[in-house]
Design a protein around this motif. Structure first.
Motif, short mmCIF file in Angstrom:
data_model
loop_
_atom_site.label_atom_id
_atom_site.label_comp_id
_atom_site.label_asym_id
_atom_site.label_seq_id
_atom_site.Cartn_x
_atom_site.Cartn_y
_atom_site.Cartn_z
N LEU B 120 43.09 40.19 60.00
CA LEU B 120 44.17 41.22 59.82
C LEU B 120 45.39 39.99 60.00
O LEU B 120 45.23 39.01 60.37
CB LEU B 120 44.32 41.57 61.48
CG LEU B 120 43.08 42.33 61.83
CD1 LEU B 120 43.07 42.95 63.21
CD2 LEU B 120 42.80 43.57 61.00
N ALA B 121 46.39 40.51 59.45
CA ALA B 121 47.57 39.89 59.27
C ALA B 121 48.78 40.81 59.85
O ALA B 121 48.73 41.93 59.37
CB ALA B 121 47.90 39.46 57.73
N ASN B 122 49.52 40.35 60.57
CA ASN B 122 50.64 41.09 61.23
C ASN B 122 52.06 40.22 61.31
O ASN B 122 51.93 39.30 62.14
CB ASN B 122 50.24 41.48 62.71
CG ASN B 122 50.69 42.45 63.27
OD1 ASN B 122 51.52 43.11 62.50
ND2 ASN B 122 50.44 42.82 64.37
N VAL B 144 54.72 44.84 64.40
CA VAL B 144 53.82 45.88 64.91
C VAL B 144 53.20 45.42 66.34
O VAL B 144 52.09 44.58 66.29
CB VAL B 144 52.76 45.94 63.85
CG1 VAL B 144 51.75 47.13 64.17
CG2 VAL B 144 53.48 46.14 62.62
N VAL B 149 43.34 47.52 63.26
CA VAL B 149 42.78 48.17 62.09
C VAL B 149 41.14 48.07 62.33
O VAL B 149 40.86 46.96 62.77
CB VAL B 149 43.10 47.55 60.84
CG1 VAL B 149 42.35 47.94 59.56
CG2 VAL B 149 44.52 47.68 60.56
N GLY B 176 39.60 52.64 59.76
CA GLY B 176 40.87 53.36 60.05
C GLY B 176 41.81 52.48 60.70
O GLY B 176 41.54 51.30 61.03
N THR B 177 43.02 52.89 60.96
CA THR B 177 43.84 52.34 61.36
C THR B 177 44.80 53.36 62.22
O THR B 177 45.05 54.47 61.97
CB THR B 177 44.91 51.74 60.53
OG1 THR B 177 46.01 50.96 61.13
CG2 THR B 177 45.67 52.90 59.59
N ARG B 179 48.54 52.78 64.64
CA ARG B 179 49.25 51.73 65.04
C ARG B 179 50.70 52.15 65.17
O ARG B 179 50.97 53.16 64.74
CB ARG B 179 49.34 50.64 64.22
CG ARG B 179 49.91 51.00 62.66
CD ARG B 179 49.73 49.66 61.55
NE ARG B 179 49.63 50.56 60.22
CZ ARG B 179 49.00 49.99 59.30
NH1 ARG B 179 48.60 49.14 59.14
NH2 ARG B 179 49.09 50.66 58.07
N MET B 181 54.52 50.84 64.32
CA MET B 181 55.37 49.99 63.68
C MET B 181 57.01 49.81 64.14
O MET B 181 57.35 51.08 64.31
CB MET B 181 55.46 49.85 62.23
CG MET B 181 53.88 49.61 61.62
SD MET B 181 53.72 49.80 59.99
CE MET B 181 53.75 51.78 59.78
N PHE B 183 60.79 49.10 64.06
CA PHE B 183 62.14 48.34 63.60
C PHE B 183 63.36 48.47 64.56
O PHE B 183 63.40 49.58 65.06
CB PHE B 183 62.63 49.42 62.23
CG PHE B 183 61.66 49.65 61.16
CD1 PHE B 183 61.62 48.85 60.16
CD2 PHE B 183 60.61 50.72 61.35
CE1 PHE B 183 60.75 48.96 59.01
CE2 PHE B 183 59.81 50.52 60.39
CZ PHE B 183 59.54 49.86 59.27
N LEU B 206 57.54 53.80 63.72
CA LEU B 206 56.56 54.54 62.96
C LEU B 206 55.15 54.60 63.29
O LEU B 206 54.47 53.57 63.38
CB LEU B 206 56.85 54.18 61.45
CG LEU B 206 56.07 54.52 60.37
CD1 LEU B 206 56.39 56.05 60.13
CD2 LEU B 206 56.01 53.97 59.14
N GLN B 208 51.35 55.76 62.76
CA GLN B 208 50.58 55.99 61.71
C GLN B 208 48.99 56.05 62.16
O GLN B 208 48.63 55.13 62.82
CB GLN B 208 50.73 55.11 60.55
CG GLN B 208 50.00 55.32 59.40
CD GLN B 208 50.36 54.20 58.34
OE1 GLN B 208 50.14 53.03 58.77
NE2 GLN B 208 50.58 54.39 57.17
N ASP B 210 45.42 56.53 59.94
CA ASP B 210 44.48 56.95 58.81
C ASP B 210 43.10 56.68 59.18
O ASP B 210 42.79 55.23 59.50
CB ASP B 210 44.90 55.98 57.53
CG ASP B 210 44.33 56.51 56.55
OD1 ASP B 210 43.38 57.55 56.50
OD2 ASP B 210 44.58 55.59 55.41
N THR B 211 42.36 57.47 59.50
CA THR B 211 41.06 57.16 59.96
C THR B 211 39.88 58.08 59.43
O THR B 211 40.17 59.40 59.26
CB THR B 211 40.76 56.93 61.55
OG1 THR B 211 39.55 56.80 62.11
CG2 THR B 211 41.26 58.50 62.12
N LEU B 241 57.59 59.67 63.11
CA LEU B 241 58.58 58.66 63.42
C LEU B 241 59.38 58.98 64.78
O LEU B 241 59.39 60.45 64.92
CB LEU B 241 59.69 58.75 62.09
CG LEU B 241 60.78 57.65 62.23
CD1 LEU B 241 60.38 56.24 62.00
CD2 LEU B 241 61.64 57.94 60.99
#
Lengths: 197, 485
Positions: B120-122, B144, B149, B176-177, B179, B181, B183, B206, B208, B210-211, B241
């Motif tokens: 993973l990269a964050n 994040v 993930v 899936g993810t 998380r 995020m 700002f 934000l 999110q 998706d799984t 949001l």
């Protein structure tokens, strides 16, 4: 907001390992395809006057082992050509077979080979009559393609779609209707056409 | 900065204090899905770098000028879940009679080992300036801090059980993810007379998800019904949001002693709502008529209280002790509803409009870290850190999708001045998870599902039993570049 979303998605791409959930779903579709139901119309050879009271069981493709039960009234008008058919279906409790909610009715005709198609439109099965997701009210569009198999039995396919609690096609579902010669509470549940030997 | 005598003694003190972190309180708990490791060993509630915008916004005022920080957290994650066959809801002696998991090949397809190795990269991206005002810090950042993930490896195919290839963890997650995020806009000011920094942050969050997971209409893990395919799939893709706030203080009562306290609110100040679609495929029907259901997903992130202290001699040595309380008890359940149903609710038995209702019943979690720095030269600061995080997830709601347990960390790294205005930091952290084994639910005589009533769950909350043994390891490389203009 749209610009913000685009920026968000761009930055999100930096934060993930590669996932593609839709691809995993498509792969499951492919692997399961050989095991999925192909809807076939059973052989129907004879038009019969099957007027009477029935225990009608619908085995949904979602969970066929938990059939939804109805007290059904078949009324056939053989004085016209083609014959007329009206079916009233009263949802009943899957625990004690008492009436639950309102009945719904559809009318159509019976072809010379005994086949018929009925469109019940949008129907509601209250939670007490829903063993698939116990206690949850279900709203669905209901199509019935059946046959006058014998004077005491009718079976066939169920189509349409569940709308609530979630959208699910009903294609692949089946029904069986057994004439009541005694008590509704003890009548046998048959929810599909017999498998040909 | 100049080299000073006594540096080796300082190193010894740093190491000694760091080692005390391996003695956590027995009742300490963990931090669930909190994954903030940006800033490495300088990511804490008394930090002066730009990660202060998350850990404690007051830290923005500790250094002046105009600064940019680019931080990348690169992690590898190894995870295995060996599902206990005793957790299967109903085993069928005859595969063609009844609803459940056929003995033999069916049980093999519904238990055993699921594994993953994910990289993973964050990122953390931060910018701040003092606008030429001494003691002022104003910053913007993206990062994040919550979520992750998951992407499980495929296992051997079995034509009779098409779900098997997605592995025995599939009832909770295939991939899936989930998380949040952030700002962030933050501002801080140091009141010089009081030696006190005050900071606050405003976050757009934000969230999110998706799984995809395996799913049956009744929440069981049944594979077949009278020989017919029953196992289905649920693909959930939602986002939302929210806003959240943060605030913090850093007090410097004597030179080089910094005491920090900060608070990060829950995104949405409570339950967050994400909207999107859910695609359900249940049973053996044709899939060409499947359409997504408009959905909303309710989730709760924790609020986090952080406190820390650091003390040292600049350019020579520094020790740090800090901790956090993540109030994961806010995550009582996760609830997915059909938005076309007017009177939908996550409450009730059954909840109207419910698509999926997952009990979580998580618990508050505490983490403690201790670390130190030692300057090998004017331009090279070496860092060491040790830590402990408890566990937010009780046995009764554990699953491979959102796994947690007690864990220990050890971090090594350095911060190097590449020029007067450019610093490079590199820290590697190894997260060590003891194995965790959870026993299967009991079965009442004759029952075709595991007993969830004794766990305090209602039937609409049913999910398959994730009993088994969990093994987990994570390595995190944090690399950051800080530029001063």
């Amino acid at each position: 907001m749209k610009t913000f979303s685009l920026v968000s998605l761009s930055l999100a791409a930096l934060t993930t390992a590669c996932i593609d959930t839709q691809n995993r779903l498509d792969e499951f579709y492919d692997r399961s395809e050989p095991l999925r139901i192909t809807v076939q119309s059973g052989e129907c050879v004879e038009r019969l006057d099957i007027s009477g009271d029935y225990l009608l069981a619908v085995a949904t493709v979602v969970n066929p082992s938990a059939p939804i039960l109805f007290s059904a009234d078949f009324v056939i008008d053989s004085s016209t050509e083609p014959w007329g058919l009206t079916v009233a279906m009263q949802p009943i409790s899957y625990t004690d077979r008492s009436d639950v909610g309102a009945a719904f009715t559809a009318s159509g005709t019976i072809a010379s080979d005994g086949t018929f198609s009925l469109d019940f439109g949008e129907i509601t099965v209250l939670g007490a009559a829903n063993p698939v997701v116990p206690g949850v009210d279900a709203v669905a569009t209901l199509l019935m393609d059946g046959c006058t198999n014998s004077l005491t039995f009718s079976c066939g396919n169920i189509g349409g779609a569940i709308i609530e609690p979630a959208q699910l096609p009903l294609t692949g579902s089946t029904y069986g209707a057994v004439a009541l010669d005694d008590d509704l509470a003890t009548a046998e549940v048959i929810s599909a056409c017999p498998v040909a030997e | 900065m100049q080299r000073r005598p006594g540096r080796l003694a300082a190193l010894a003190l740093t190491v000694a204090l760091s080692a005390t972190a391996l003695s956590p309180a027995e009742q300490a708990h963990a931090s669930g899905l909190l994954v903030a490791r940006f800033g490495g060993e300088h990511g804490h509630p008394t930090t002066y770098n730009l990660t202060a915008m998350y850990y404690n916004p007051a830290g923005l005022s500790l250094l002046g000028g105009t600064r940019l920080m680019l931080d990348g957290t690169f992690a590898w994650r190894s995870f295995t879940f060996n599902r206990d066959p005793a957790g299967i809801d109903n085993t069928l002696a005859d595969p063609n009679v009844g609803t459940g998991t056929p003995a033999g090949a069916g049980v093999e397809a519904n238990s055993g080992e699921a594994s993953l190795f994910n990289v993973l990269a964050n990122p953390f991206i931060g910018f701040a300036t003092d606008f030429g005002v001494e003691g002022l810090g104003v910053g913007l950042s993206f990062y994040v801090p919550i979520g992750g993930v998951t992407n499980f490896d495929k296992v051997d195919d079995n034509p009779d059980f098409p779900g098997a290839e997605d592995g025995p963890a599939r009832w909770w997650v295939i991939e899936g993810t989930l998380r949040a995020m952030y700002f962030t806009a933050a501002v801080a000011y140091r009141i010089e007379d009081a030696r006190l920094s005050i900071g606050a942050g405003f976050n757009l969050v934000l969230s999110q998800m998706d799984t995809i997971r395996a799913r049956n209409s009744d929440g069981t893990d049944h594979l077949t019904s009278n020989g017919q395919l029953l196992e289905g799939r649920a693909l959930i893709d939602v986002s939302g949001l929210d806003v959240s706030l943060s605030a913090g203080l850093i007090w410097e009562p004597i030179d080089h002693l910094y005491i920090g306290l900060s608070y990060q609110s829950q995104p949405g100040f409570g339950t967050t709502r994400m909207t999107g679609d859910t695609t359900l495929v249940l049973g053996a029907g044709p899939v060409d008529e499947v359409t997504p259901t408009p959905s909303e997903f309710f989730n709760a992130w924790p609020d986090v209280i952080r406190a820390g202290v650091r003390y040292g001699e600049p350019g020579c040595w520094e020790v740090r002790l800090f901790g956090e309380l993540a109030r994961w008890s806010k995550l009582y359940e996760q609830c997915l509803l059909n938005t076309t149903i007017a009177d939908r609710s996550c409450r009730g038995n059954p909840p109207p409009g419910k698509i999926v209702l997952i009990p979580r019943r998580w618990e508050d979690a505490v983490g403690v870290r201790v670390g130190g720095s030692w300057w090998a030269s004017e331009d090279a600061e070496l860092v060491l850190g040790l830590g402990y995080d408890g566990n937010a997830v009780p046995d009764k709601t554990i699953d491979p999708a959102l796994y947690d347990t007690e864990k220990y960390t050890i971090a090594l790294g350095g911060r190097f001045a590449l020029s007067d205005s450019l610093n490079l930091s590199v820290t590697y952290t190894q997260v060590i998870y003891p194995d965790r084994t959870v026993a299967a639910r009991t079965h009442q005589p004759g029952a075709t599902t595991g007993d969830i009533e004794s766990l305090g769950f209602t039937e609409p909350e049913r999910s398959p039993d994730a009993a088994g043994t969990y093994k987990h390891a994570i390595g995190v490389l944090d690399v950051s570049v800080e530029a001063t203009f």
